[in-house]
Design a protein around this motif. Structure first.
Motif, PDB file in Angstrom:
ATOM      1  N   GLU A   1     -17.418  17.155 -13.092  1.00  0.00           N
ATOM      2  CA  GLU A   1     -17.946  16.553 -11.965  1.00  0.00           C
ATOM      3  C   GLU A   1     -17.317  15.340 -11.733  1.00  0.00           C
ATOM      4  O   GLU A   1     -17.177  14.206 -12.388  1.00  0.00           O
ATOM      5  N   VAL A   2     -16.676  14.983 -10.535  1.00  0.00           N
ATOM      6  CA  VAL A   2     -15.596  14.178 -10.095  1.00  0.00           C
ATOM      7  C   VAL A   2     -16.097  13.660  -8.713  1.00  0.00           C
ATOM      8  O   VAL A   2     -16.546  14.237  -7.958  1.00  0.00           O
ATOM      9  N   ILE A   3     -15.983  12.300  -8.763  1.00  0.00           N
ATOM     10  CA  ILE A   3     -16.192  11.402  -7.337  1.00  0.00           C
ATOM     11  C   ILE A   3     -14.906  10.623  -6.914  1.00  0.00           C
ATOM     12  O   ILE A   3     -14.474  10.213  -8.182  1.00  0.00           O
ATOM     13  N   SER A   4     -14.741  10.622  -5.600  1.00  0.00           N
ATOM     14  CA  SER A   4     -13.888   9.739  -5.152  1.00  0.00           C
ATOM     15  C   SER A   4     -14.380   8.424  -4.790  1.00  0.00           C
ATOM     16  O   SER A   4     -15.215   8.411  -4.268  1.00  0.00           O
ATOM     17  N   LEU A   5     -14.007   7.203  -5.575  1.00  0.00           N
ATOM     18  CA  LEU A   5     -14.503   5.991  -5.331  1.00  0.00           C
ATOM     19  C   LEU A   5     -14.191   5.347  -3.791  1.00  0.00           C
ATOM     20  O   LEU A   5     -15.261   5.078  -3.331  1.00  0.00           O
ATOM     21  N   GLY A   6     -13.103   5.856  -3.550  1.00  0.00           N
ATOM     22  CA  GLY A   6     -12.766   5.452  -1.985  1.00  0.00           C
ATOM     23  C   GLY A   6     -13.734   6.088  -0.999  1.00  0.00           C
ATOM     24  O   GLY A   6     -14.273   5.411  -0.051  1.00  0.00           O
TER      25      GLY A   6
END
Length: 184
Positions: free
Chosen positions: A25-30
């Motif tokens: 499970e990955v998320i882009s902080l930007g």
């Protein structure tokens, strides 16, 4: 929550996509900052958005099942259980940033940040020995994702400084050639 950071252009987003494809499970902080409006304003000189890192990091802490946060500011989140800093030889980085159409000033700013180890130093100041460093130079994104997976499962350690040798030698080469670093 593992945070993958590094200067823009080192391969964070590409590698994060591979990790996502592998089931993490990955998320882009930007993207999170833009989507949720965690913005304080805009830098008047450079035009960059100024992120509300505290608000963004607090939001990340509330998210369940999150494995990886990627972004060049992710190391500023104190809740990272581990930080992986991706590094890239500045000459390769220059080509990538120019390929993105970055203005020369922005290219030079990012080359300087890479050469001076900004992300690693900031990460180490916050996270200490939980910081790992991976040199992506000459490695495919899949190879880098394999290394990160090994670090995450504890079968590999890439301590701070392990990604610096090529960057340090490049800096020394520039110093000897030009007598300063103005020609980054």
């Amino acid at each position: 929550m593992i945070c993958i950071t590094g200067t823009p252009g080192v391969g964070k987003t590409t590698v994060a996509g591979i990790l996502r494809d592998r089931g993490f499970e990955v998320i882009s902080l930007g993207e999170l900052i833009r989507q949720k409006g965690f913005v304080l304003g805009r830098d008047p000189l450079r035009g960059y958005l100024e992120a509300d890192i505290e608000a963004a990091c607090s939001h990340l802490q509330e998210m369940e099942g999150l494995d990886v946060v990627e972004g060049h500011l992710s190391h500023l989140c104190r809740s990272c259980s581990m930080v992986i800093v991706l590094r890239l030889h500045p000459e390769v980085l220059r080509g990538r940033l120019e390929g993105r159409g970055y203005p020369e000033g922005k290219v030079l700013e990012n080359l300087e940040a890479e050469a001076l180890d900004v992300c690693t130093v900031e990460a180490f100041e916050i996270h200490g020995e939980r910081v790992h460093e991976v040199d992506t130079t000459g490695r495919s994104p899949h190879e880098v994702a394999d290394i990160i997976t090994d670090i995450m499962n504890g079968s590999r350690v890439c301590p701070r400084g392990s990604g610096l040798l090529r960057v340090a030698s490049w800096m020394m080469e520039k110093l000897f050639k030009y007598g300063n670093t103005n020609h980054l």
